[in-house]
Scaffold this active site. Structure first.
Site, PDB file in Angstrom:
ATOM      1  N   LEU A  49      -2.332   4.032 -10.451  1.00 62.75           N
ATOM      2  CA  LEU A  49      -2.286   2.648  -9.996  1.00 62.75           C
ATOM      3  C   LEU A  49      -1.879   2.626  -8.535  1.00 62.75           C
ATOM      4  O   LEU A  49      -1.075   3.459  -8.099  1.00 62.75           O
ATOM      5  CB  LEU A  49      -1.270   1.833 -10.818  1.00 62.75           C
ATOM      6  CG  LEU A  49      -1.520   1.671 -12.329  1.00 62.75           C
ATOM      7  CD1 LEU A  49      -0.379   0.877 -12.959  1.00 62.75           C
ATOM      8  CD2 LEU A  49      -2.858   1.009 -12.605  1.00 62.75           C
ATOM      9  N   ASP A  50      -2.399   1.661  -7.787  1.00 63.34           N
ATOM     10  CA  ASP A  50      -1.978   1.506  -6.395  1.00 63.34           C
ATOM     11  C   ASP A  50      -0.487   1.184  -6.335  1.00 63.34           C
ATOM     12  O   ASP A  50       0.101   0.717  -7.311  1.00 63.34           O
ATOM     13  CB  ASP A  50      -2.768   0.374  -5.726  1.00 63.34           C
ATOM     14  CG  ASP A  50      -4.248   0.682  -5.613  1.00 63.34           C
ATOM     15  OD1 ASP A  50      -4.601   1.869  -5.572  1.00 63.34           O
ATOM     16  OD2 ASP A  50      -5.049  -0.277  -5.583  1.00 63.34           O
ATOM     17  N   ARG A  51       0.113   1.392  -5.153  1.00 64.50           N
ATOM     18  CA  ARG A  51       1.565   1.215  -4.986  1.00 64.50           C
ATOM     19  C   ARG A  51       2.037  -0.160  -5.451  1.00 64.50           C
ATOM     20  O   ARG A  51       3.068  -0.285  -6.119  1.00 64.50           O
ATOM     21  CB  ARG A  51       1.927   1.429  -3.507  1.00 64.50           C
ATOM     22  CG  ARG A  51       3.409   1.228  -3.191  1.00 64.50           C
ATOM     23  CD  ARG A  51       3.723   1.636  -1.761  1.00 64.50           C
ATOM     24  NE  ARG A  51       2.966   0.851  -0.811  1.00 64.50           N
ATOM     25  CZ  ARG A  51       3.359  -0.320  -0.299  1.00 64.50           C
ATOM     26  NH1 ARG A  51       4.517  -0.841  -0.680  1.00 64.50           N
ATOM     27  NH2 ARG A  51       2.616  -0.958   0.572  1.00 64.50           N
ATOM     28  N   THR A  57       0.347  -2.338  -7.425  1.00 66.48           N
ATOM     29  CA  THR A  57      -0.156  -2.735  -8.739  1.00 66.48           C
ATOM     30  C   THR A  57       0.891  -2.376  -9.789  1.00 66.48           C
ATOM     31  O   THR A  57       1.464  -1.291  -9.761  1.00 66.48           O
ATOM     32  CB  THR A  57      -1.487  -2.032  -9.053  1.00 66.48           C
ATOM     33  OG1 THR A  57      -2.464  -2.422  -8.077  1.00 66.48           O
ATOM     34  CG2 THR A  57      -1.995  -2.401 -10.441  1.00 66.48           C
ATOM     35  N   ARG A  69     -10.283  -4.389  -6.735  1.00 68.70           N
ATOM     36  CA  ARG A  69     -10.057  -5.126  -5.489  1.00 68.70           C
ATOM     37  C   ARG A  69     -11.361  -5.305  -4.714  1.00 68.70           C
ATOM     38  O   ARG A  69     -11.649  -6.396  -4.185  1.00 68.70           O
ATOM     39  CB  ARG A  69      -9.007  -4.400  -4.652  1.00 68.70           C
ATOM     40  CG  ARG A  69      -7.660  -4.290  -5.376  1.00 68.70           C
ATOM     41  CD  ARG A  69      -6.741  -3.259  -4.747  1.00 68.70           C
ATOM     42  NE  ARG A  69      -6.285  -3.668  -3.423  1.00 68.70           N
ATOM     43  CZ  ARG A  69      -5.506  -2.906  -2.651  1.00 68.70           C
ATOM     44  NH1 ARG A  69      -5.116  -1.710  -3.081  1.00 68.70           N
ATOM     45  NH2 ARG A  69      -5.120  -3.343  -1.471  1.00 68.70           N
TER      46      ARG A  69
END
Length: 315
Positions: free
Chosen positions: A135-137, A139, A244
């Site tokens: 997961l992105d930072r 998210t 995104r």
């Protein structure tokens, strides 16, 4: 961590070699090679054997997985690490916002890897960081960590075969259509190491399914209002920044996504949450289901959002 696993040969396994049987259980060639080199790494009915041995109905096969990878070289730090589930083979963690997955330039000591190292240190267990779904930072939500090489190998194969169903909740700007599928290749933005874009000619295949759950008018900090929708999203591929990029491409960027929608005002980070995981346990085959409700910042935008498993309709 070290792990022993026992299987039993079914009628359909009779006459098959032990090596073929283990490969069918998800034991990779690399792990099988390691087992062959491990003293008592493979036992048939309690006795060491070679992998060319033929099986009979009811045979008991035990493998002993000794941890061969060195401990992950990250500092153990007492950071938020909400464990939803843990057993001998895996953990499911509910990652908070603002936490990168592993150390990198600019993010050395506030990562999930640092938090996991502390968790295992407190338990007195060896720590090898094996994070399956990234997961992105910023998210939030559910992640799977494998605790041994076998579960990591099987779970990785399941991800590639799309046998782990991942559902996200996303806050997107505008009134999203009721449902849809976005089928658009994704590639890097030229000159950028981070940013992605829809790239029909040079991108990798990417497919996203979505369903609108709620929409409402929200007040903006500087005055005025903004329509915002809550979407349930499932990925059929796993490209970097896929949700995104895809949502922006149809005119509904994620609220708070300053990378792809700099003028956003509704949230201080991209409104994306990994809310559900469904998969079969890599060792036992038992059905596993996990749900995480929206974190506070996203929940404040959408009263009435799903709060428990089963409240998101199929799509």
């Amino acid at each position: 961590m070290d792990r022993s696993v026992t299987f039993r040969a079914a009628p359909s396994d009779a006459g098959e070699t032990l090596g073929v049987f283990l490969r069918k259980q998800g034991v990779s060639r690399h792990i099988l090679t390691t087992l062959k080199r491990t003293r008592k790494g493979i036992l048939l009915n309690g006795e060491p054997v070679f992998t060319n041995r033929l099986l009979s109905v009811g045979d008991q096969i035990t493998i002993f997985l000794r941890e061969t990878e060195p401990p992950s070289p990250v500092e153990a730090l007492p950071l938020p690490f909400p464990v939803i589930y843990e057993d001998e083979d895996l953990l499911v963690v509910d990652k908070p916002s603002g936490m990168a997955i592993h150390p990198s330039q600019g993010h050395h000591d506030n990562t999930l890897a640092n938090a996991a190292a502390w968790h295992f240190q407190q338990k007195g267990e060896a720590f090898v960081f094996r994070c399956l779904n990234r997961l992105d930072r910023d998210t939030t939500g559910l992640l799977i960590l494998a605790k041994n090489a076998l579960s990591a190998s099987i779970l990785s194969a399941m991800l590639q075969k799309r046998q782990i169903r991942r559902t996200y909740l996303a806050a997107v700007e505008g009134t999203l259509p009721e449902s849809g599928v976005i089928d658009a290749p994704i590639g890097r933005v030229p000159g950028s190491l981070i940013e992605r874009r829809v790239d029909p000619e040079g991108g990798d295949a990417a497919r996203t399914r979505y369903r609108r759950l709620l929409f409402r008018q929200l007040p903006l900090p500087g005055g005025g209002q903004q329509t915002c929708s809550l979407a349930a999203i499932r990925l059929e591929t796993g490209r970097t920044h896929q949700i995104r990029v895809h949502m922006k491409s149809i005119g509904h960027p994620l609220a708070g996504d300053t990378l792809y929608h700099p003028e956003t005002q509704l949230l201080s980070r991209q409104g994306l949450h990994s809310c559900e995981l469904d998969f079969l346990h890599p060792i036992t085959g038992k059905g596993m289901h996990f749900f995480s409700p929206l974190p506070r910042d996203m929940a404040a935008l959408f009263p009435g959002a799903p709060e428990r498993a089963g409240e998101i309709p199929e799509f």
